[in-house]
Design a protein around this motif. Sequence first.
Motif, PDB file in Angstrom:
ATOM      1  N   GLY A   1       0.835  -1.195   0.000  1.00 12.32           N
ATOM      2  CA  GLY A   1       0.000   0.000   0.000  1.00 12.32           C
ATOM      3  C   GLY A   1       0.870   1.246   0.000  1.00 12.32           C
ATOM      4  O   GLY A   1       2.056   1.183  -0.338  1.00 12.32           O
ATOM      5  N   ILE A   2       0.303   2.366   0.379  1.00  7.28           N
ATOM      6  CA  ILE A   2       1.022   3.640   0.430  1.00  7.28           C
ATOM      7  C   ILE A   2       1.323   3.971   1.885  1.00  7.28           C
ATOM      8  O   ILE A   2       0.408   4.045   2.719  1.00  7.28           O
ATOM      9  N   ALA A   3       2.595   4.132   2.200  1.00  5.92           N
ATOM     10  CA  ALA A   3       2.994   4.460   3.568  1.00  5.92           C
ATOM     11  C   ALA A   3       2.657   5.915   3.862  1.00  5.92           C
ATOM     12  O   ALA A   3       3.098   6.821   3.144  1.00  5.92           O
ATOM     13  N   MET A   4       1.871   6.149   4.907  1.00  8.43           N
ATOM     14  CA  MET A   4       1.435   7.496   5.230  1.00  8.43           C
ATOM     15  C   MET A   4       1.507   7.720   6.745  1.00  8.43           C
ATOM     16  O   MET A   4       1.764   6.793   7.514  1.00  8.43           O
ATOM     17  N   SER A   5       1.285   8.967   7.144  1.00  6.32           N
ATOM     18  CA  SER A   5       1.214   9.284   8.568  1.00  6.32           C
ATOM     19  C   SER A   5       0.244  10.432   8.778  1.00  6.32           C
ATOM     20  O   SER A   5      -0.011  11.225   7.867  1.00  6.32           O
TER      21      SER A   5
ATOM     22  N   ASP B   1       1.543   6.339  12.134  1.00  8.88           N
ATOM     23  CA  ASP B   1       1.943   5.752  10.857  1.00  8.88           C
ATOM     24  C   ASP B   1       0.918   4.706  10.442  1.00  8.88           C
ATOM     25  O   ASP B   1       0.487   3.886  11.272  1.00  8.88           O
ATOM     26  N   PHE B   2       0.561   4.716   9.159  1.00 11.29           N
ATOM     27  CA  PHE B   2      -0.405   3.739   8.665  1.00 11.29           C
ATOM     28  C   PHE B   2      -0.159   3.469   7.191  1.00 11.29           C
ATOM     29  O   PHE B   2       0.525   4.243   6.499  1.00 11.29           O
ATOM     30  N   MET B   3      -0.690   2.362   6.723  1.00 11.92           N
ATOM     31  CA  MET B   3      -0.662   2.022   5.302  1.00 11.92           C
ATOM     32  C   MET B   3      -2.023   2.342   4.708  1.00 11.92           C
ATOM     33  O   MET B   3      -3.056   1.929   5.246  1.00 11.92           O
ATOM     34  N   ARG B   4      -2.015   3.090   3.633  1.00 14.26           N
ATOM     35  CA  ARG B   4      -3.245   3.371   2.887  1.00 14.26           C
ATOM     36  C   ARG B   4      -3.451   2.227   1.918  1.00 14.26           C
ATOM     37  O   ARG B   4      -2.627   1.988   1.030  1.00 14.26           O
ATOM     38  N   VAL B   5      -4.529   1.490   2.093  1.00  9.83           N
ATOM     39  CA  VAL B   5      -4.826   0.315   1.272  1.00  9.83           C
ATOM     40  C   VAL B   5      -6.172   0.543   0.574  1.00  9.83           C
ATOM     41  O   VAL B   5      -6.932   1.436   0.959  1.00  9.83           O
ATOM     42  N   PRO B   6      -6.470  -0.248  -0.470  1.00 10.15           N
ATOM     43  CA  PRO B   6      -7.697   0.000  -1.254  1.00 10.15           C
ATOM     44  C   PRO B   6      -8.971   0.077  -0.429  1.00 10.15           C
ATOM     45  O   PRO B   6      -9.870   0.869  -0.744  1.00 10.15           O
ATOM     46  N   ASP B   7      -9.062  -0.718   0.645  1.00 13.19           N
ATOM     47  CA  ASP B   7     -10.301  -0.715   1.414  1.00 13.19           C
ATOM     48  C   ASP B   7     -10.227   0.173   2.659  1.00 13.19           C
ATOM     49  O   ASP B   7     -11.080   0.094   3.539  1.00 13.19           O
ATOM     50  N   GLY B   8      -9.190   1.034   2.740  1.00 13.25           N
ATOM     51  CA  GLY B   8      -9.109   1.937   3.886  1.00 13.25           C
ATOM     52  C   GLY B   8      -7.692   2.165   4.361  1.00 13.25           C
ATOM     53  O   GLY B   8      -6.878   2.770   3.670  1.00 13.25           O
ATOM     54  N   PHE B   9      -7.368   1.651   5.544  1.00  8.52           N
ATOM     55  CA  PHE B   9      -6.040   1.867   6.122  1.00  8.52           C
ATOM     56  C   PHE B   9      -5.745   0.759   7.122  1.00  8.52           C
ATOM     57  O   PHE B   9      -6.659   0.070   7.608  1.00  8.52           O
TER      58      PHE B   9
END
Length: 368
Positions: free
Chosen positions: A174-178, A246-254
Amino acid sequence: MAEFSKCLLVIAKSARMLAALAVRAGFEVVAVDCFADDDTRQIANQTYRVRSLAWDDIKLAVINARGRFRIADVLYGSGFETHPDSLMKLARDWRLLGNQADTFCRLQDKRDFFALLTRLAIPYPQVVFQAPTEAGEWLRKPWRGEGGLGVARLMESERRDASGEGYWQRYVDGIAMSALFVANGESALVVGWNRQWRANLGPDFEFVFAGVVGSVPIPSQVAQALRTVVAQLTAEYGLRGLNSLDFMRVPDGFQVLELNARVSASAQLYGDDLLVSHLRGSRGLPLDTVASAPMSRAMRNVFADRNLRIADNFCWPDWVADRPPGGAFIGAGQPICSIMAAGKNSGLAMLQLRRRLHILGTLLETGR
């Protein structure tokens, strides 16, 4: 702010960002860090370079700072994840700005953290505390770490060795975000959403934090769900001051990865008044509305791809921070400096960042 000492002790693995925020907020600074780069030396009244944030390494610098300057408050940043006992010792004689030492140390307990996420029904990648036997891609993570140091992919040989140090987390694509947020022990406000990226510096250093861009748009329903998570964690831990999730942005949310209970690198991407918000939150005062940034800012850490020595007369562009002094030797894989950029949106900020990275690479190659 009159209730705080005029001079702050700023201590972190790299103190430049915090020192700059403090000076822009009207404070004087005494800095303790592991680099003592030119920027920090110019900003601070005094800079002490230490080998690490272990208590035996910082003790003399702290004692010296106390003897020479009138300081009551400590502004701390990254690096105490691997040395939480040092933060506990600092808290005996100094007033910590941000989360208290016991809160910070509790968050280093990964079993406690993920058990809390489970109880609150907050999504996160599967975690196990013995080497996994299940198929799939797994990451081995240290019990205590920061900036992605020590995170590595699980090797097949480790599946047969349940005694490995650390814990294991299923890899998520996924996309690493914060989320950068400020809290006052009871409530919290999200300052901004950020996208992060990593550098692959070899075995055990494949997921090293390399940079971040701020003011990244995310879907409103995802943003609202994450604000709820931030509020829940603030209430559970009594979080204060600036923190980041810190979280991963994934297709169904996070999916949540970790909570950093101290000022993170993304704080430099927003307004100069953020330190005031940090201090107000530290004291449990009502939170002021945080204004959105007029532009998206980005920063990137630059690592040496080979051993190099900085020329004595090297001329750094004004968009470079954390500048090592002339003559400094930088080993392969070690950080050289940071690049700053900005744009009307996160995409344009990242574009300018890539251009500047190319320019700096050419300058370092030619030694100018």
